[in-house]
Design a protein around this motif. Structure first.
Motif: not given
Lengths: 458, 185
Positions: A1, A59, A390, A399, A401, A438
């Motif tokens: 990312m 995102w 998530k 994931l 958060l 994220s």
């Protein structure tokens, strides 16, 4: 990312479209193909549509476009108009920066570029700042009426992209800024979601007990809706943003009501037993909610006015908190049929129930299906905390958060799926926060009292 | 025609056709940008209005008359307590319910509302259903003891009405409760 730095000048890294399927709307590929074909065949009159490097960031944290937004022109010596112009400018700036699709070039880099006339833009000056887009705007007024005229320009191709004009009373300056920001997102990103005029419904105790409130997506204009001495709970928006379903004890029982917020009309929907956790279907033709009207908490589907009521679960367990998939054919929900509460998925007829996978934790609730259909958020109890998790459905990813910051509850997606709101007591009291999908870019939207169960309009 | 040139042209044509091969990529429209400085503002300016959200016109919520309030405050009917995340009746709860049943049989005109409550360590949605389950556990037990079902109603408040707002074990254990409210004499 990729990550971005606000101090970094110049081009932000862009993400290859081929690698960003996850951020696309389901069916977007087909839609783009159709749009592309239409653009080719209708070339004769299609307006300039700057697609040369369209990238939708995966995102947030990635700013796809550099945006220059100089101050608006105002006729000299008009303090009232100057204030309105400043409000419009600030609103536009904050909206575009918040969206994650734009990186706003700091104003000090272009304050020496002379006052703008949209007919005589020196594109070279703006190109030297490496701006992709430039907004040129002006405000005028006649009496109490404000007019805002603005245009968006593509700096690289030195071309006009879009022009709009809005009028209204001075007090609608903020609204005008939001509307033009919606237009920019629509044209540049192809996002037809009216993100900046969306609203958040929530419950607040700031006035003594749990009351229903509504605010703008950015936390502005917090407006109280209920004025009673009993709890009001768990609001949910109709897709058109004009109605809110909520649970209220105004008749000494947790009944489900529908309230038309602009008409001021309150209607009972289900009033037997416990009636709670309502959700409109994405097309607005059905509602789902949990009720104990037949004994224990089960999930029901009904028309938005409460007629055509149908029970779709039938277990001795608690079944609650339905969340529709964007296609309207599936529901995520909470059930303790297997012991502790867990997230399940079933079809909208109530069949084919299966546990959401992957799913960890021994106490999970409050599922929220993402607008692109790919993700389901849920709240998981972990020791003395609640955290938001998530789940990616296609790749079976999971994931967390939030972590180490107390209770984090009731996540709700923004209309474009680029942001998540939730309630957290990380500051001591419960407040509404916004974060990106994220878990980054957390910002607080409320400050007074305790605030619970935020829901973002579609 | 020069075959070599033809081959080059063919490759070039293929590249042009296949270049936007990334699936789903919008095709770029070969539209010439309008002349610099030319703008096309709409001829009419839409009026922007900020629609007003109306508050609900409330009617007063009915409250219990003073005499019933007094009965409830006297502690005629005792509360029962639950274990964490549970809605089954503990031994001490059964003892309390037996006593409450005796009171209800003695005062056979009393009507009651059983309120189920939870501590703060559960989610909003699940807790309110758990409170419903707790209220119904007491209701079903009292019906089995012969208290008329028509004299009782249940309501859950989830975690919205803690008896003790503190965040400790002692407060939590007192917040996981059923309250028996006399609503008619």
């Amino acid at each position: 990312m990729f990550t971005s730095s606000s101090t970094m000048r110049g081009k932000m890294p862009k993400i290859d479209e081929c690698r960003m399927k996850s951020a696309e709307w389901s069916g977007a590929a087909g839609l783009w193909a159709v749009l592309g074909a239409a653009t080719l065949t209708l070339v004769a009159w299609t307006p300039a549509f700057p697609q040369q490097d369209v990238t939708i960031p995966v995102w947030t944290g990635v700013s796809a476009y550099e945006m220059a937004l100089p101050e608006l022109r105002v006729s000299a010596g008009d303090a009232t108009l100057y204030e309105a112009a400043k409000t419009i400018h600030t609103t536009l700036w904050d909206d575009l920066a918040f969206s994650g699709y734009f990186n706003l070039i700091p104003a000090e880099h272009y304050k020496f570029i002379p006052a703008l006339d949209e007919k005589k833009i020196k594109f070279k000056d703006w190109a030297s700042l490496q701006a992709d887009y430039l907004v040129v705007g002006a405000t005028t007024r006649a009496g109490d009426r404000l007019t805002f005229t603005a245009s968006l320009h593509d700096v690289k191709t030195q071309s006009y992209v879009l022009g709009k004009s809005y009028g209204g009373e001075m007090k609608v300056a903020r609204q005008i800024g939001h509307q033009f920001a919606n237009e920019i997102l629509k044209r540049v990103i192809g996002l037809d979601k009216n993100l900046f005029t969306s609203k958040i419904a929530f419950i607040s105790t700031r006035d003594g007990n749990r009351e229903l409130y509504v605010m703008d997506y950015d936390g502005n204009s917090q407006t109280r809706i209920t004025f009673n001495t009993v709890p009001d709970m768990l609001p949910a928006w109709s897709p058109d943003g004009r109605k809110i379903l909520f649970t209220s004890y105004r008749n000494n029982n947790p009944d489900l009501f529908s309230y038309a917020i602009y008409e001021g009309v309150l209607a009972p929907i289900s009033t037997k037993g416990l009636n709670t956790s309502a959700a409109f279907s994405p097309d607005g033709t059905k509602i789902a909610f949990s009720s104990s009207r037949d004994g224990n908490s089960e999930i029901y589907i009904a028309n938005p006015d409460g007629t055509g009521l149908r029970r779709i679960t039938s277990t001795p367990a608690i079944d609650t908190a339905p969340s529709w998939a964007p296609n309207g054919r599936l529901l995520a929900f909470t059930s303790d049929r297997g012991g502790p509460p867990q997230i399940y998925i079933m079809d909208a007829e109530g069949t084919e129930a299966r546990r959401l996978m992957p799913q960890s934790g021994s106490y999970n609730d409050s599922a929220a299906w993402s607008p692109d259909g790919e993700y389901v958020l849920y709240v998981s109890r972990e020791g003395g905390e609640f955290n938001i998790v998530k789940v990616g459905l296609t790749k079976q990813t999971s994931l967390r958060l939030t972590a180490g910051q107390g209770m984090n509850e009731n996540p709700s997606w923004s209309p474009d799926g680029m942001h998540i709101i939730f309630a957290s007591n990380r500051s001591g009291s419960y407040q509404v926060y916004c974060m990106d999908p994220s878990g980054g870019n957390v910002r607080q939207l409320t400050t007074q009292g305790n605030n619970h169960t935020p829901r973002w309009s579609r | 025609m020069n075959r070599r040139l033809f081959a080059v042209l063919l490759v070039f044509a293929l590249v042009v056709v296949l270049l936007p091969g990334c699936k789903g990529k919008p095709k770029e429209a070969p539209v010439a940008p309008p002349e610099t400085g030319v703008t096309e503002h709409p001829s009419t300016t839409p009026m922007v209005e900020s629609p007003t959200i109306k508050p609900i016109t409330e009617t007063p919520v009915s409250e219990l008359p003073d005499d019933l309030d007094q009965i409830n405050r006297s502690g005629l009917l005792k509360k029962v307590y639950f274990d964490f995340d549970r809605a089954d009746l503990r031994a001490d709860a059964i003892e309390t319910l037996n006593a409450n049943a005796a009171v209800l049989k003695k005062h056979s005109t009393l009507r009651i509302r059983i309120e189920g409550h939870c501590d703060e360590r559960g989610t909003e949605e699940y807790n309110i259903s758990l409170g419903d389950r707790r209220a119904k556990a007491a209701y079903n037990y009292l019906v089995n003891l012969g208290v008329g079902a028509g004299r009782m109603e249940t309501v859950s408040y989830g975690k919205s009405q803690p008896e003790d707002p503190s965040h400790n074990e002692d407060a939590w254990s007192r917040n996981r409760r059923d309250v028996f409210l006399v609503v008619a004499k």
